[in-house]
Design an enzyme around this catalytic site. Structure first.
Site, mmCIF file in Angstrom:
data_model
loop_
_atom_site.group_PDB
_atom_site.id
_atom_site.type_symbol
_atom_site.label_atom_id
_atom_site.label_comp_id
_atom_site.label_asym_id
_atom_site.label_seq_id
_atom_site.Cartn_x
_atom_site.Cartn_y
_atom_site.Cartn_z
ATOM 1 N N THR A 125 -2.259 -17.774 5.479
ATOM 2 C CA THR A 125 -3.329 -17.741 6.489
ATOM 3 C C THR A 125 -4.651 -18.051 5.791
ATOM 4 O O THR A 125 -4.880 -17.625 4.661
ATOM 5 C CB THR A 125 -3.411 -16.373 7.182
ATOM 6 O OG1 THR A 125 -3.703 -15.365 6.213
ATOM 7 C CG2 THR A 125 -2.118 -16.023 7.905
ATOM 8 N N GLU B 266 0.805 -1.228 0.000
ATOM 9 C CA GLU B 266 0.000 0.000 0.000
ATOM 10 C C GLU B 266 0.841 1.284 0.000
ATOM 11 O O GLU B 266 0.300 2.355 0.213
ATOM 12 C CB GLU B 266 -0.949 0.010 1.211
ATOM 13 C CG GLU B 266 -2.117 -0.950 1.066
ATOM 14 C CD GLU B 266 -3.129 -0.844 2.194
ATOM 15 O OE1 GLU B 266 -4.184 -1.480 2.060
ATOM 16 O OE2 GLU B 266 -2.877 -0.152 3.207
ATOM 17 N N ASP C 210 -3.201 -8.531 9.209
ATOM 18 C CA ASP C 210 -2.158 -7.603 9.686
ATOM 19 C C ASP C 210 -1.774 -7.925 11.126
ATOM 20 O O ASP C 210 -0.605 -7.849 11.495
ATOM 21 C CB ASP C 210 -2.652 -6.152 9.602
ATOM 22 C CG ASP C 210 -2.926 -5.746 8.174
ATOM 23 O OD1 ASP C 210 -2.251 -6.260 7.265
ATOM 24 O OD2 ASP C 210 -3.837 -4.921 7.963
#
Ligand code: ADP
Length: 289
Positions: free
Chosen positions: A205, A136, A238
């Site tokens: 994940t 980002e 995150d």
């Protein structure tokens, strides 16, 4: 050791709506809550609360007192945060009654990182420290290159997923983190879950299903997710990334670090919001006891 993070800083504007808007529709929100977000800062706050020493490198709009106060309140020092002409990045997050969301991001200052500041921050790093990067910001490839040259471990969250940035950064990455959707996109773009670049580990994940640690030449590790009732899963990945890096930074084994990160992320999804929902180490240790 120190966990460095070059990462996005956003104001998340969260609007509650009875349903998500259709094309051409105007809806009135029942509430508006501004909060701290952005993948990068979420990871930094997760690592901080996991007990790591964290240096966040980022950029915000010049004169934005609100975001600076939020960063300070979350324990993020401002000395490696550039104040730039572009406004602070922001996200418009619409959440309906079923918890489904729709997100628009305007990167703003996140795409105007200051390379001299990145360089100066990483000049203070020692071999064995970590750098966290995501997709980002601008300059994540340069940051990863500098960090590897200084002997840091480089954790790259391939999110939002795009094949070209992945190809550019992979030679400088030691730990590649992807969620299930990104792993599928990786297989689609490269034909394999293990990229041909020699990363030390790929960590996948899979939400409530668990997480895997894949390293060439060893049996993959699998960590089941902790059973919880999620309230808001924004920032789960995150939380996992920041917690994993913090655990490895204090000398945990991959299996221990996976378990710590899974417990932290399970607690994170039981709270609303992104950065503010990151759990303290004491809470995580309680769940692990
Ligand atoms: P992302 O937020 O990047 O899409 P995931 O959805 O894979 O990432 O979630 C990251 C981690 O957060 C998972 O590996 C798991 O440890 C934890 N997690 C996410 N959703 C849940 C859930 N419903 N219950 C328990 N843990 C969860």
């Amino acid at each position: 050791m120190t966990v460095f993070c070059l990462g996005s800083i956003n104001i998340d504007h969260v609007y509650r709506l009875p349903a998500l808007p259709q094309a051409g529709e105007t809806l009135s929100a029942s509430s508006h809550t501004p909060g701290l977000g952005g993948k990068g800062v979420n990871q930094s706050v997760a690592a901080l609360r996991a007990g790591a020493k964290v240096v966040h490198i980022g950029a915000v709009g010049r004169g934005d007192a609100w975001i600076e106060a939020q960063l300070t309140a979350h324990g993020i020092a401002l000395d490696r945060i550039a104040r730039v002409r572009q406004g602070t990045g922001h996200a418009i997050v619409a959440v309906d009654d079923a918890g489904e969301n729709q997100i628009i991001i305007h990167p703003g200052a996140n795409q105007a990182q200051d390379l001299a500041m990145i360089d100066a921050a990483l000049a203070t790093a020692k071999p064995g420290d970590c750098l966290l990067v995501q997709n980002e910001t601008s300059h994540q490839v340069e940051a990863a290159r500098i960090a590897r040259a200084r002997g840091l471990r480089v954790f790259y969250s391939a999110a939002p997923f795009a094949p070209d940035p992945l190809r550019a950064i992979l030679p400088h990455v030691t730990h590649l983190l992807v969620n299930a959707g990104e792993a599928a996109a990786l297989v689609k773009s490269t034909g394999t879950a293990l990229p041909d670049q020699p990363v030390e580990a790929v960590i996948v994940t899979r939400g409530a299903q668990g997480a895997e640690w894949i390293s060439a030449g060893t049996e993959p590790l699998f960590q089941p997710s902790f059973p919880v009732t999620p309230v808001d899963t924004t920032g789960a990945g995150d939380c996992f990334a920041g917690s994993l890096a913090a655990a490895l930074d204090r000398g945990a084994t991959p299996a221990q670090a996976l378990r710590y990160a899974a417990a932290a992320a399970a607690l994170q999804v039981t709270q609303p919001g992104a950065a503010p929902a990151m759990p303290d180490r004491a809470k995580v240790e309680q769940l692990l006891a």
